[in-house]
Design a protein around this motif. Structure first.
Motif, PDB file in Angstrom:
ATOM      1  N   UNK A 138       0.497  -1.329  -0.234  1.00  0.00           N
ATOM      2  CA  UNK A 138      -0.076   0.496  -0.377  1.00  0.00           C
ATOM      3  C   UNK A 138       0.962   1.480   0.051  1.00  0.00           C
ATOM      4  N   UNK A 139       1.847   1.238   0.313  1.00  0.00           N
ATOM      5  CA  UNK A 139       2.934   2.540   0.835  1.00  0.00           C
ATOM      6  C   UNK A 139       2.931   2.543  -0.679  1.00  0.00           C
ATOM      7  N   UNK A 140       4.160   1.301  -0.981  1.00  0.00           N
ATOM      8  CA  UNK A 140       4.940   1.755  -2.328  1.00  0.00           C
ATOM      9  C   UNK A 140       3.752   2.236  -3.426  1.00  0.00           C
ATOM     10  N   UNK A 141       2.431   1.623  -3.642  1.00  0.00           N
ATOM     11  CA  UNK A 141       1.444   2.001  -4.209  1.00  0.00           C
ATOM     12  C   UNK A 141       0.925   3.286  -4.001  1.00  0.00           C
ATOM     13  N   UNK A 142       0.913   3.899  -2.882  1.00  0.00           N
ATOM     14  CA  UNK A 142       0.411   5.561  -2.574  1.00  0.00           C
ATOM     15  C   UNK A 142       1.479   6.327  -3.076  1.00  0.00           C
ATOM     16  N   UNK A 143       3.341   5.666  -3.009  1.00  0.00           N
ATOM     17  CA  UNK A 143       4.684   7.012  -3.798  1.00  0.00           C
ATOM     18  C   UNK A 143       4.419   6.713  -5.588  1.00  0.00           C
ATOM     19  N   UNK A 144       4.019   5.323  -5.793  1.00  0.00           N
ATOM     20  CA  UNK A 144       3.832   5.612  -7.035  1.00  0.00           C
ATOM     21  C   UNK A 144       2.630   6.455  -7.634  1.00  0.00           C
TER      22      UNK A 144
END
Length: 168
Positions: A91-97
């Motif tokens: 989820x954190x990676x998705x939000x950053x992307x």
């Protein structure tokens, strides 16, 4: 537990009985016993090595493997991460992307608008001057001074208007 990236690491004997774990205490260790199906699959070489197990009211994804010491199997080991940790990092990676994509899209729109204005402003000024010359104002000139093709067109237009003014 402090140096491992896994939140739970467990060592098992050859029968699948847990001998020690980084997460659970001695009194809770039976809760991380290896399922017999896992042992059978590992012995047959057809193991699906990822299993979900509930430990301390949390679901963990455990990865099992045989443990070899000096080319002899001495037992099994498992490492695992909580499902929450895996989902949270995704989820954190998705939000950053998504954030980077929005930033880049906004930057592209702003850059595109700026470039379009750099082209349309001189063209608008050239059109206004052409309309004024068409209306009879032969003294009207453009004040576009760029060195690109639009600047060259404006200079040629000014020369043409000056020549028409001298002829007329």
């Amino acid at each position: 537990e402090r140096s491992s990236q896994a939140s739970v690491t467990t060592l098992y004997d050859l029968s699948g009985t847990p001998m020690g774990s980084t997460l659970v205490t001695r009194t809770e260790i039976e809760n991380v016993r290896m399922p017999t199906t896992v042992i059978e699959q590992l012995l047959n070489g057809a193991a699906q090595s990822v299993y979900t197990m509930g430990i301390r009211n949390r679901d963990y994804r455990l990865f099992y493997s045989p443990l070899f010491i000096a080319n002899q199997q001495t037992g099994y080991f498992s490492v695992g991460l909580s499902n929450d940790f895996q989902v949270r990092s995704l989820s954190m990676s998705r939000d950053i992307v998504i954030g980077i994509a929005i930033f880049l899209a906004a930057g592209t729109v702003i850059l595109g608008y700026t470039i379009a204005r750099m082209i349309t402003r001189p063209l608008t000024q050239l059109v206004d001057t052409a309309e004024a010359v068409t209306a009879g104002d032969l003294e009207r000139r453009t004040n576009i001074s760029s060195q690109d093709e639009l600047g060259q067109l404006a200079q040629a237009f000014n020369q043409m208007t000056g020549y028409l003014s001298r002829l007329y």
